[in-house]
Design a protein around this motif. Structure first.
Motif, PDB file in Angstrom:
ATOM      1  N   MET A   8       7.991  18.735  -9.963  1.00  0.00           N
ATOM      2  CA  MET A   8       6.842  18.275  -9.678  1.00  0.00           C
ATOM      3  C   MET A   8       5.523  19.048 -10.030  1.00  0.00           C
ATOM      4  O   MET A   8       4.513  18.530 -10.455  1.00  0.00           O
ATOM      5  N   THR A   9       5.485  20.234 -10.399  1.00  0.00           N
ATOM      6  CA  THR A   9       4.502  21.081 -10.645  1.00  0.00           C
ATOM      7  C   THR A   9       4.248  20.866 -11.992  1.00  0.00           C
ATOM      8  O   THR A   9       3.186  20.751 -12.587  1.00  0.00           O
ATOM      9  N   ILE A  10       5.311  20.798 -12.994  1.00  0.00           N
ATOM     10  CA  ILE A  10       5.389  20.413 -14.311  1.00  0.00           C
ATOM     11  C   ILE A  10       4.636  19.014 -14.638  1.00  0.00           C
ATOM     12  O   ILE A  10       3.731  19.113 -15.395  1.00  0.00           O
ATOM     13  N   LEU A  11       5.080  18.217 -13.831  1.00  0.00           N
ATOM     14  CA  LEU A  11       4.321  16.893 -14.144  1.00  0.00           C
ATOM     15  C   LEU A  11       2.938  16.758 -13.508  1.00  0.00           C
ATOM     16  O   LEU A  11       2.179  15.997 -14.184  1.00  0.00           O
ATOM     17  N   GLN A  12       2.636  17.481 -12.418  1.00  0.00           N
ATOM     18  CA  GLN A  12       1.307  17.619 -12.118  1.00  0.00           C
ATOM     19  C   GLN A  12       0.500  18.323 -13.100  1.00  0.00           C
ATOM     20  O   GLN A  12      -0.765  17.739 -13.613  1.00  0.00           O
ATOM     21  N   ASP A  13       0.785  19.198 -13.644  1.00  0.00           N
ATOM     22  CA  ASP A  13       0.027  19.912 -14.549  1.00  0.00           C
ATOM     23  C   ASP A  13      -0.032  19.260 -15.793  1.00  0.00           C
ATOM     24  O   ASP A  13      -0.930  19.399 -16.663  1.00  0.00           O
ATOM     25  N   THR A  14       1.054  18.643 -16.268  1.00  0.00           N
ATOM     26  CA  THR A  14       1.098  17.804 -17.563  1.00  0.00           C
ATOM     27  C   THR A  14      -0.034  16.674 -17.319  1.00  0.00           C
ATOM     28  O   THR A  14      -0.875  16.404 -18.203  1.00  0.00           O
ATOM     29  N   ASN A  15       0.052  16.035 -16.171  1.00  0.00           N
ATOM     30  CA  ASN A  15      -0.985  14.956 -15.886  1.00  0.00           C
ATOM     31  C   ASN A  15      -2.483  15.563 -16.118  1.00  0.00           C
ATOM     32  O   ASN A  15      -3.382  14.891 -16.617  1.00  0.00           O
ATOM     33  N   LYS A  16      -2.587  16.651 -15.544  1.00  0.00           N
ATOM     34  CA  LYS A  16      -4.166  17.528 -15.521  1.00  0.00           C
ATOM     35  C   LYS A  16      -4.496  17.655 -17.095  1.00  0.00           C
ATOM     36  O   LYS A  16      -5.472  17.728 -17.327  1.00  0.00           O
ATOM     37  N   ALA A  17      -3.514  18.298 -18.041  1.00  0.00           N
ATOM     38  CA  ALA A  17      -3.656  18.597 -19.200  1.00  0.00           C
ATOM     39  C   ALA A  17      -3.912  17.172 -19.946  1.00  0.00           C
ATOM     40  O   ALA A  17      -4.845  17.335 -21.073  1.00  0.00           O
ATOM     41  N   LEU A  18      -3.193  16.297 -19.609  1.00  0.00           N
ATOM     42  CA  LEU A  18      -3.501  14.995 -20.369  1.00  0.00           C
ATOM     43  C   LEU A  18      -4.953  14.370 -19.972  1.00  0.00           C
ATOM     44  O   LEU A  18      -5.875  13.653 -20.904  1.00  0.00           O
TER      45      LEU A  18
END
Length: 357
Positions: free
Chosen positions: A105-115
């Motif tokens: 969950m954290t990895i995908l949340q942070d990936t979305n923020k980076a995008l």
């Protein structure tokens, strides 16, 4: 036409949403790792094509991410993409890798923020190239009693009956306007009576009809966009004959696209069960396929059989799916090394996957 950054953002957001649903049910670490492997592969491809315009294809994922600092991307976002990269590489090369639900969950949340930041600094905003386009009819009707909107995608035809449906979806009621707007703005959807032969628009306009038009573009892109507005839990409360999971054609076309995505996203493995799970995850969150559907469960092992028959070079790169009429499809016999009758799939020696429309 969809931009590179919009496509990867949509896919990442859908993966996160579906991950949350998956976590609420019984699951294993291996189930969760498949989301990380898929998004990791998608992001790496996005960097190569959408950011560096295929000029750095020989660089590693790590180098591609590091180079973003020269593109005005913050260190926070770069660190987030590195976390995705590390877990992606571990999960890809070591099947025993354990990734917890909270970690994913954290990895995908942070990936979305980076995008989001990548888009804000103006990267990945060029339009994606599409080699093949299709022309299809598109119509929508509101279901007042169930509070959803039915969308039918049809093969253009003439006659006195409803055109034959290729696929259909039930989307949330407030999804129609943003969906239509998305494709109209890109010039891929032309709405209104004037787009149809005489009488066809009248045939379509029964019931709580919204509008109809002609779609011209990438069918995969169309399905991905529609799937953003599908609520499978809400759809499960509809009458059985109204649920997409009970339509064999709709499930088939989605599964064919998901089969090609397994290859293009680097998720091919020789272990049958793991390969099938990868196929089902992609079909579920990208193409809104209910994996409990009897048609999904029947098709999945058949598609896996086709994947396992691919030549070595086509397990890394395949083009398609491409759809032909039955007559044209039959002419591919001599150039195909996979000739499957059921489901109707052919794979040619030049690495193209075909099926029947």
């Amino acid at each position: 036409m969809q931009t590179y950054i919009d496509r990867i953002t949509d896919i990442s957001n859908q993966a996160y949403s579906q991950l949350l649903t998956h976590l609420a049910a019984h699951h294993t670490s291996n189930d969760i790792a498949k989301y990380i492997k898929d998004i990791g592969s998608e992001v790496e491809l996005f960097l190569k094509e959408g950011i560096y315009n295929n000029t750095r294809n020989r660089d590693t994922f790590e180098v591609l991410v590091n180079h973003l600092v020269s593109q005005d991307v913050s260190q926070t976002s770069i660190d987030s993409l590195h976390e995705l990269r590390k877990k992606y590489n571990k999960a890809k090369h070591d099947p025993s890798t354990i990734i917890s639900g909270k970690e994913a969950m954290t990895i995908l949340q942070d990936t979305n923020k980076a995008l989001v930041e990548i888009k804000n600094v103006g990267l990945g905003i060029s339009s994606r190239n599409q080699s093949y386009e299709r022309i299809l009819w598109f119509a929508g009707w509101d279901h007042i009693t169930s509070g959803d909107t039915e969308i039918s995608i049809m093969i253009p035809s003439t006659g006195e009956r409803l055109p034959p449906a290729l696929d259909y979806f039930n989307i949330v009621w407030d999804g129609w306007e943003p969906l239509i707007s998305h494709f109209v703005k890109q010039g891929q959807l032309l709405l209104g009576r004037e787009q149809f032969p005489e009488k066809v628009y009248d045939i379509l306009s029964g019931g709580d009809f919204l509008d109809a038009g002609v779609f011209i573009g990438d069918y995969r892109e169309l399905i991905l966009e529609i799937s953003k507005y599908v609520d499978l839990e809400k759809e499960s409360r509809l009458l059985p004959n109204l649920q997409r999971k009970n339509d064999p054609n709709a499930i088939y076309y989605a599964m064919v696209y998901a089969t090609c995505d397994v290859i293009s996203e680097g998720m091919f493995v020789e272990e049958r069960n793991e390969l099938e799970e990868a196929l089902l995850i992609i079909a579920n969150y990208k193409y809104a396929v209910d994996t409990a559907s009897q048609y999904t469960r029947k098709l999945a092992p058949q598609m896996v059989n086709i994947l396992l028959e691919l030549k070595e070079e086509h397990r890394n790169c395949i083009e398609g799916p491409l759809f032909f009429t039955e007559k044209t499809f039959g002419t591919l016999m001599t150039s195909a090394y996979i000739n499957c009758k059921q489901p109707p799939i052919k794979v040619t020696n030049d690495g193209k996957l075909y099926s029947i429309i």
